[in-house]
Design a protein around this motif. Structure first.
Motif, short mmCIF file in Angstrom:
data_model
loop_
_atom_site.label_atom_id
_atom_site.label_comp_id
_atom_site.label_asym_id
_atom_site.label_seq_id
_atom_site.Cartn_x
_atom_site.Cartn_y
_atom_site.Cartn_z
N ARG A 150 26.08 -48.15 -26.83
CA ARG A 150 24.76 -48.77 -26.64
C ARG A 150 23.70 -47.83 -27.19
O ARG A 150 23.75 -46.62 -26.97
N LEU A 151 22.76 -48.40 -27.94
CA LEU A 151 21.65 -47.63 -28.48
C LEU A 151 20.59 -47.47 -27.38
O LEU A 151 20.11 -48.46 -26.82
N VAL A 152 20.26 -46.23 -27.07
CA VAL A 152 19.30 -45.95 -26.01
C VAL A 152 17.96 -45.55 -26.63
O VAL A 152 17.85 -44.49 -27.26
N ILE A 153 16.96 -46.39 -26.46
CA ILE A 153 15.63 -46.16 -27.02
C ILE A 153 14.65 -45.97 -25.87
O ILE A 153 14.57 -46.82 -24.98
N PRO A 154 13.91 -44.86 -25.84
CA PRO A 154 12.93 -44.65 -24.77
C PRO A 154 12.00 -45.85 -24.64
O PRO A 154 11.52 -46.40 -25.64
N ALA A 155 11.74 -46.27 -23.40
CA ALA A 155 10.96 -47.48 -23.14
C ALA A 155 9.58 -47.42 -23.78
O ALA A 155 9.08 -48.42 -24.30
N GLU A 156 8.96 -46.23 -23.76
CA GLU A 156 7.61 -46.14 -24.30
C GLU A 156 7.58 -46.31 -25.82
O GLU A 156 6.61 -46.81 -26.39
N ARG A 157 8.68 -45.95 -26.48
CA ARG A 157 8.73 -46.13 -27.94
C ARG A 157 8.95 -47.60 -28.30
O ARG A 157 8.37 -48.09 -29.26
N ARG A 158 9.78 -48.25 -27.54
CA ARG A 158 9.97 -49.68 -27.79
C ARG A 158 8.67 -50.43 -27.54
O ARG A 158 8.29 -51.33 -28.31
N ALA A 159 7.96 -50.05 -26.47
CA ALA A 159 6.69 -50.71 -26.16
C ALA A 159 5.65 -50.42 -27.24
O ALA A 159 4.87 -51.31 -27.61
N ALA A 160 5.63 -49.19 -27.77
CA ALA A 160 4.69 -48.84 -28.83
C ALA A 160 4.99 -49.63 -30.10
O ALA A 160 4.08 -50.09 -30.80
N CYS A 161 6.27 -49.79 -30.41
CA CYS A 161 6.67 -50.56 -31.60
C CYS A 161 6.25 -52.02 -31.45
O CYS A 161 5.73 -52.63 -32.38
N ASP A 162 6.47 -52.57 -30.25
CA ASP A 162 6.07 -53.96 -30.00
C ASP A 162 4.56 -54.12 -30.15
O ASP A 162 4.08 -55.13 -30.68
N LEU A 163 3.80 -53.13 -29.71
CA LEU A 163 2.34 -53.21 -29.80
C LEU A 163 1.88 -53.15 -31.26
O LEU A 163 0.96 -53.86 -31.66
N LEU A 164 2.54 -52.31 -32.05
CA LEU A 164 2.21 -52.25 -33.48
C LEU A 164 2.47 -53.60 -34.16
O LEU A 164 1.68 -54.05 -34.99
N LYS A 165 3.57 -54.23 -33.81
CA LYS A 165 3.87 -55.53 -34.40
C LYS A 165 2.82 -56.57 -34.02
O LYS A 165 2.52 -57.48 -34.81
N GLU A 166 2.24 -56.42 -32.84
CA GLU A 166 1.19 -57.35 -32.42
C GLU A 166 -0.06 -57.23 -33.29
O GLU A 166 -0.83 -58.18 -33.42
N LEU A 167 -0.27 -56.05 -33.89
CA LEU A 167 -1.41 -55.91 -34.80
C LEU A 167 -1.29 -56.89 -35.96
O LEU A 167 -2.28 -57.51 -36.37
N VAL A 168 -0.09 -57.03 -36.48
CA VAL A 168 0.13 -57.95 -37.60
C VAL A 168 -0.09 -59.39 -37.14
O VAL A 168 -0.71 -60.20 -37.85
#
Length: 254
Positions: A150-168
């Motif tokens: 399983r790929l373990v991604i820190p929650a804050e990084r996933r949330a930051a990536c999601d927020l960047l996508k919302e800019l688009v």
């Protein structure tokens, strides 16, 4: 799912009926998320559509435009999450934006200068490094493949990536000025797909050969339409609809 892909899908799922995802797909999904979040934001900053200078100014440079754009952006994200029935923590989002700003601080709109181009590339590289370092692979099986890891991604990084996508989504995809274009493009794609499916003789030779192999008209039509550039799709739609027949020599996509 295409009929021709069912055997491969059954092999990948290995009899599973849950929503577990193979680790290879987890890696691919994260790579796609990071790529689109970082490079799309970069591209639309260059075109002037995303006001990064207002949203992520250098330390001490925030002004009224920063407060206004931040409020506009977070209002958009909050309304979108509420419509989807999802929770939204505005304070947490502000902290995420501050963290993103450490790597994305922009002093002015893109000017097209060599200095700006270098700075944009550097900031994008820093963002990609932030999203791809510090992640881990948790192995729970005999090997780190398929369902054994399983790929373990820190929650804050996933949330930051999601927020960047919302800019688009906020500044580009859901931009009111693009609504008429989006409506027209949906019609063009939908009609090309229907026409290619209902009249497979319209398919180009390579797609017709593929159709003869797998027998799935929807797949052949979808593959054909998806392979077209925007200009090709518009030209083909004009020709098939009769609104712009072109020349007999314009047979590149038929």
């Amino acid at each position: 799912m295409y009929v021709a892909d069912r055997d491969a899908f059954a092999w990948v799922r290995a009899g599973r009926t849950d929503d577990a995802v193979p680790v290879e797909e987890q890696v691919m999904d994260w790579a796609d998320d990071v790529t689109y979040a970082c490079h799309d934001v970069e591209d639309f900053y260059r075109t002037g559509l995303i006001p990064l200078a207002a949203l992520f100014p250098p330390d001490g440079a925030a002004g009224g435009d920063t407060e206004r754009e931040t409020r506009r952006f977070l209002d958009y994200v909050q309304a979108k999450r509420v419509r989807a029935g999802e929770a939204f923590d505005r304070d947490a989002a502000l902290l995420l934006m501050a963290d993103i700003g450490k790597r994305l601080a922009v002093h002015a709109p893109y000017s097209g200068s060599h200095e700006d181009a270098v700075a944009v590339n550097r900031r994008t590289a820093d963002l990609i490094a932030y999203f791809t370092r510090g992640i881990d692979l948790e192995v729970g099986g005999t090997a780190a493949i398929r369902y054994g890891a399983r790929l373990v991604i820190p929650a804050e990084r996933r949330a930051a990536c999601d927020l960047l996508k919302e800019l688009v989504w906020c500044y580009v995809i859901d931009r009111p000025a693009l609504a008429t274009q989006q409506h027209g493009k949906r019609r063009v794609v939908g009609e090309l797909l229907r026409w290619s499916h209902d009249a497979p003789e319209l398919l180009p030779r390579d797609r017709a050969e593929e159709l003869a192999l797998h027998g799935d008209r929807l797949r052949a039509a979808a593959d054909h339409v998806a392979s077209l550039t925007e200009d090709q799709a518009l030209a083909l739609h004009r020709r098939l609809s009769g609104t712009g027949l072109g020349s007999v020599n314009d047979n590149v996509w038929l």
